[in-house]
Design a protein around this motif. Sequence first.
Motif, PDB file in Angstrom:
ATOM      1  N   THR A  59       3.458 -30.384 -33.097  1.00  0.00           N
ATOM      2  CA  THR A  59       3.717 -28.920 -32.851  1.00  0.00           C
ATOM      3  C   THR A  59       3.856 -28.645 -31.232  1.00  0.00           C
ATOM      4  OG1 THR A  59       0.932 -29.127 -34.291  1.00  0.00           O
ATOM      5  CG2 THR A  59       1.689 -26.966 -33.445  1.00  0.00           C
ATOM      6  N   THR A  70      11.372 -27.791 -40.141  1.00  0.00           N
ATOM      7  CA  THR A  70      10.274 -28.480 -39.593  1.00  0.00           C
ATOM      8  C   THR A  70       9.331 -29.393 -40.683  1.00  0.00           C
ATOM      9  OG1 THR A  70      10.095 -27.212 -37.340  1.00  0.00           O
ATOM     10  CG2 THR A  70       7.522 -28.447 -37.786  1.00  0.00           C
ATOM     11  N   ALA A 107       0.502 -31.243 -37.265  1.00  0.00           N
ATOM     12  CA  ALA A 107       1.729 -30.173 -37.308  1.00  0.00           C
ATOM     13  C   ALA A 107       2.178 -29.356 -38.119  1.00  0.00           C
ATOM     14  CB  ALA A 107       2.459 -31.219 -36.858  1.00  0.00           C
ATOM     15  N   GLY A 326      -4.055 -26.377 -34.049  1.00  0.00           N
ATOM     16  CA  GLY A 326      -3.070 -28.019 -33.919  1.00  0.00           C
ATOM     17  C   GLY A 326      -4.470 -28.565 -32.882  1.00  0.00           C
TER      18      GLY A 326
END
Length: 385
Positions: A59, A70, A107, A326
Amino acid sequence: MPVGLVALALGAFGIGLTEFGIVGLLPQIAGEFTITEQVAGYLVSGYAISVAVGAILLTAVMIRMERRLTLLLLSGLFIIGNLISALANNYEMLLFGRIVAALCHGAFFSIGAVVASDMVAADKKGAAISLMFAGLTVSNIVGVPLGTFVGLELGWRTTFWALAVIGLVTMTGIRTLIPLMLAHKDTKLGREFAVFTRPQVWLSALLSVLSFGGVIGGFTYIAFTLTQVSGFTARMVPWLLVLFGTGTFIGNIYGGKAADKSLNKSLAVTLLLLTLVMATFALCAQNQIMTVILLLLMGIVGLATAPGLQLRMMKYASDAPTIASGTNIAAFNIGNALGAWLGGMALEEGYGFVSPLWVGAVLSLTALIVVVLGSFNDGLKTSRV
């Protein structure tokens, strides 16, 4: 709602199935690789530790990257990990595949939640995030039992091949349905990590560790409990896991409503109930009727803590949502690893197949003490302001 949320929900489904789909297959895997129940449990705890690491590190690394790219990279990591697991010819290779797949977990959820909220209007952000997380809930109800059933009928590797296919479909959906999305210009890593200077953030993380450690401490080895103590056949395990999954769905809904009304009180009551349910389960596991009832209740009260724990973390880190999300996912999975490890130790020491349930009860009770003390201290600080 944007159709792109379906791709995120599918990714969440696959991740949830990867994490817990192996639980019902542990006896089969232990038999094939000639390993103990404790060592087989490392496939759960090792995954959880890897999630905790990836939730923070990946993250942080990807926090300023374009969002769709991502998510594509994380989906690719998920596919690779499950392919390694499907092809594993020894325990070490299977564990490595689990670790690789787990790196994307935290993530994906933390960044995916930001993407989901950015795809809709301000008054629909909560609904968008809940739709994404619905994939995780559905995996508990349908995916985990189905994955166990497929693994028992066609071999445990089949479950991992199916997961790789889910990952490929997810990647295609993300590429097709989610638009390019640049990271927020005001996202600064230093400011996000500044939340770790706040004691209540650490306390919230500790609560997540202990609470989920309690649930997973008992759940990791539940297939052994059901077959070796309760007397159910291996073929019954997938259907029994449906009960637990249904319980998690119910608990997630009502836990969220209770947390909105009274955060600390709802957490305390739920943790007390979780302690009692797991202790009662340990005492009554030889009774099949009680086992069925208590497995459902364990799912309800176990996952009823999740919304409150997330809400508590966001309360004290609302200015750093990505890292806060996270961190809480990392804490959940450190708890998963702790519960699985302690449950495995109890088995290794010869305390019997109900001993992981006692481990879960002790961790839940500890979480209850922490939430009461944390609420008391927070109340004192508030009264002084």
